[in-house]
Design a protein around this motif. Sequence first.
Motif, PDB file in Angstrom:
ATOM      1  N   SER A 171     -80.187  -6.435  40.851  1.00  0.00           N
ATOM      2  CA  SER A 171     -79.459  -7.365  39.985  1.00  0.00           C
ATOM      3  C   SER A 171     -79.680  -8.800  40.456  1.00  0.00           C
ATOM      4  O   SER A 171     -79.879  -9.063  41.643  1.00  0.00           O
ATOM      5  N   THR A 186     -78.586 -10.715  43.826  1.00  0.00           N
ATOM      6  CA  THR A 186     -77.276 -10.181  44.191  1.00  0.00           C
ATOM      7  C   THR A 186     -77.476  -8.841  44.888  1.00  0.00           C
ATOM      8  O   THR A 186     -78.087  -7.934  44.322  1.00  0.00           O
ATOM      9  N   THR A 188     -77.486  -5.242  46.116  1.00  0.00           N
ATOM     10  CA  THR A 188     -77.012  -3.970  45.566  1.00  0.00           C
ATOM     11  C   THR A 188     -76.172  -3.213  46.583  1.00  0.00           C
ATOM     12  O   THR A 188     -75.542  -2.212  46.237  1.00  0.00           O
ATOM     13  N   SER A 191     -72.896  -6.686  46.952  1.00  0.00           N
ATOM     14  CA  SER A 191     -72.651  -7.656  45.875  1.00  0.00           C
ATOM     15  C   SER A 191     -72.659  -9.111  46.337  1.00  0.00           C
ATOM     16  O   SER A 191     -72.250 -10.000  45.589  1.00  0.00           O
ATOM     17  N   SER A 220     -82.978  -8.138  45.819  1.00  0.00           N
ATOM     18  CA  SER A 220     -81.580  -7.721  45.762  1.00  0.00           C
ATOM     19  C   SER A 220     -81.363  -6.334  46.354  1.00  0.00           C
ATOM     20  O   SER A 220     -80.254  -6.012  46.795  1.00  0.00           O
TER      21      SER A 220
END
Length: 321
Positions: A171, A186, A188, A191, A220
């Motif tokens: 993400s 971001t 995983t 977060s 991420s």
Amino acid sequence: MSRTVEIYVADRGELLPLAQRVGEELGVSAYFASRSSAVFALDASRWIGAEGTGTLTLAPTDAEPDDGTALAPYAYELSLEYRGGDNLARGELRERFGRALFDGLRALERPLAYADDVSLYADYLPGRGTRDFDTGADWDEDGRDRWNDPRLYGPDAEIPAPEPPPVPRGSVTVFETGGLVQFVPTSTLDSRSLVPAVSVRADQGDATIGRALALALARSSSTGGTRDGDPFRAVAGTAGGLSPDEYARTAVSVDLAVEGETILAVPHLPHTGEPLKHIAQGPVVDSLALRESRAWDDAAMGRTLLDLIAATRAHAGHQRV
């Protein structure tokens, strides 16, 4: 005296994946990339304990594979310009700075060389280690007896093959303002927003935007390199030196996640609430959110993202009318 020192990298792959690896290994908060170069801002105090800043620019070299110089195997160069120190000490500090970066970049596990426009000072070959040329060796043909190594030069040179393209999974939050597209991975795992963020001008083309997105997604879900840092201050600073609040009020954004062949993208308008000391996203535009299943293609995904950003920007304009 040269105003720069150079770190040369033997890599047969594309520039953007190498730029991402350099950013991760050096622990920068953010960097700026284009089709043909990448630029990293560095704090000298972290590397040599001296005041000042460094600008490190990654670009293809002019060296030809058969030009007979020590630089022949190296497809890329990282050129360091140092600003700081007085005139008498600046050259020495620049050389120390460059050498510290050279040592740090050995983690790339690629052949490296450290030089200026006259002399070769060190090189590195995975499996062999570092050779130092204490007084400097001419990197042209005159210095061949010092720098020649059949593992680097000639038909049996051990230049690693390019790494396979990263699997786009994870993400990322994508911000855009003034045609500058900025990718913040971001994690995983927890977060958190990760470093490095990467900034690319939208006019660099669909494939470049898509490749930057793929690299940010791969970041991420990775655990390598330096992970801690604040990408958002660097993101706002890259966009014309805006404060975080000013940036939040001008940037549209997209939360984008990929799992397998499923792509989910949720666009946000600029922030319009109370003044903030950090970057915040504005309201979600539900009507523009998309969910698709398709095989990854850099150019197609870059075009999809740019179209979604344009639609979100247009929606924000309609709301102000």
